[in-house]
Design a protein around this motif. Structure first.
Motif, PDB file in Angstrom:
ATOM      1  N   SER A 243       0.852  -1.197   0.000  1.00 24.11           N
ATOM      2  CA  SER A 243       0.000   0.000   0.000  1.00 24.11           C
ATOM      3  C   SER A 243       0.887   1.246   0.000  1.00 24.11           C
ATOM      4  O   SER A 243       2.113   1.146   0.156  1.00 24.11           O
ATOM      5  CB  SER A 243      -0.863   0.014   1.268  1.00 24.11           C
ATOM      6  N   GLU A 244       0.254   2.411  -0.131  1.00 21.80           N
ATOM      7  CA  GLU A 244       1.007   3.664  -0.080  1.00 21.80           C
ATOM      8  C   GLU A 244       1.736   3.787   1.255  1.00 21.80           C
ATOM      9  O   GLU A 244       2.911   4.138   1.287  1.00 21.80           O
ATOM     10  CB  GLU A 244       0.079   4.859  -0.300  1.00 21.80           C
ATOM     11  N   TYR A 245       1.048   3.472   2.346  1.00 21.03           N
ATOM     12  CA  TYR A 245       1.656   3.587   3.673  1.00 21.03           C
ATOM     13  C   TYR A 245       2.885   2.686   3.794  1.00 21.03           C
ATOM     14  O   TYR A 245       3.946   3.129   4.224  1.00 21.03           O
ATOM     15  CB  TYR A 245       0.628   3.229   4.754  1.00 21.03           C
ATOM     16  N   ARG A 246       2.756   1.422   3.375  1.00 20.43           N
ATOM     17  CA  ARG A 246       3.873   0.494   3.504  1.00 20.43           C
ATOM     18  C   ARG A 246       5.033   0.919   2.610  1.00 20.43           C
ATOM     19  O   ARG A 246       6.196   0.809   3.001  1.00 20.43           O
ATOM     20  CB  ARG A 246       3.425  -0.926   3.190  1.00 20.43           C
ATOM     21  N   CYS A 247       4.749   1.432   1.406  1.00 21.18           N
ATOM     22  CA  CYS A 247       5.823   1.934   0.531  1.00 21.18           C
ATOM     23  C   CYS A 247       6.558   3.092   1.194  1.00 21.18           C
ATOM     24  O   CYS A 247       7.790   3.137   1.181  1.00 21.18           O
ATOM     25  CB  CYS A 247       5.253   2.389  -0.817  1.00 21.18           C
ATOM     26  N   GLN A 248       5.809   4.033   1.786  1.00 20.53           N
ATOM     27  CA  GLN A 248       6.430   5.173   2.462  1.00 20.53           C
ATOM     28  C   GLN A 248       7.302   4.715   3.620  1.00 20.53           C
ATOM     29  O   GLN A 248       8.399   5.236   3.825  1.00 20.53           O
ATOM     30  CB  GLN A 248       5.351   6.144   2.946  1.00 20.53           C
ATOM     31  N   GLN A 249       6.821   3.728   4.383  1.00 17.55           N
ATOM     32  CA  GLN A 249       7.594   3.205   5.504  1.00 17.55           C
ATOM     33  C   GLN A 249       8.874   2.519   5.019  1.00 17.55           C
ATOM     34  O   GLN A 249       9.933   2.678   5.617  1.00 17.55           O
ATOM     35  CB  GLN A 249       6.749   2.227   6.329  1.00 17.55           C
ATOM     36  N   LEU A 250       8.773   1.763   3.922  1.00 22.83           N
ATOM     37  CA  LEU A 250       9.953   1.084   3.390  1.00 22.83           C
ATOM     38  C   LEU A 250      10.983   2.084   2.884  1.00 22.83           C
ATOM     39  O   LEU A 250      12.177   1.935   3.150  1.00 22.83           O
ATOM     40  CB  LEU A 250       9.557   0.108   2.276  1.00 22.83           C
ATOM     41  N   ILE A 251      10.535   3.109   2.183  1.00 20.46           N
ATOM     42  CA  ILE A 251      11.456   4.145   1.693  1.00 20.46           C
ATOM     43  C   ILE A 251      12.198   4.781   2.866  1.00 20.46           C
ATOM     44  O   ILE A 251      13.430   4.900   2.857  1.00 20.46           O
ATOM     45  CB  ILE A 251      10.700   5.213   0.870  1.00 20.46           C
ATOM     46  N   ARG A 252      11.464   5.160   3.892  1.00 19.42           N
ATOM     47  CA  ARG A 252      12.069   5.787   5.071  1.00 19.42           C
ATOM     48  C   ARG A 252      13.061   4.844   5.742  1.00 19.42           C
ATOM     49  O   ARG A 252      14.189   5.221   6.067  1.00 19.42           O
ATOM     50  CB  ARG A 252      10.982   6.205   6.070  1.00 19.42           C
TER      51      ARG A 252
END
Length: 139
Positions: free
Chosen positions: A117-126
């Motif tokens: 999801s968008e949230y999980r992608c953002q968390q992985l990038i960070r």
């Protein structure tokens, strides 16, 4: 006892944004690139609903849920950040996938950015950026 033959039927795929069914279409139609020979599941409301997803090569299985433009862009960014982790030698590719699965507390077989999801992608990038910074490999 006989083993059941694998069914070779097309998956039923629905758009998570508008609820419409998705159709299997040549990627060349969507990307306007006749050199492409891969397939996509595309929302029937395309282009009004800009959701689609690639198909696993050699199958008719979607790579994950349909994604709109924002989510597709985030998945690309997440993959680039994640790939830098193992390409820079912070850890091996296999170890990086185990690390990602452990971070999200998911089985290794579910550690696919195309499912995120968008949230999980953002968390992985960070998390990847933090790891690269700590390893002295930040760009």
């Amino acid at each position: 006892m006989k083993k059941k033959a694998k069914q070779r039927h097309q998956s039923v795929v629905r758009c998570p944004y508008c609820g419409a069914l998705a159709d299997l279409r040549p990627a060349a139609e969507i990307y306007h690139d006749d050199s492409r020979d891969d397939l996509l599941y595309v929302c029937r409301n395309y282009p009004r609903c800009n959701a689609y997803v690639r198909v696993q090569p050699g199958t008719k299985q979607p790579m994950g849920p349909l994604a709109n433009g924002d989510l597709r862009h985030l998945r690309i960014r997440a993959h680039r950040a994640f790939d830098r982790v193992w390409q820079c030698g912070v850890m091996t590719r296999d170890a990086a996938y185990r690390w990602m699965a452990d971070y999200f507390c998911i089985p290794l077989r579910e550690a696919h950015i195309g499912q995120f999801s968008e949230y999980r992608c953002q968390q992985l990038i960070r998390k990847c950026e933090d790891l690269l910074w700590k390893a002295g490999k930040a760009s």
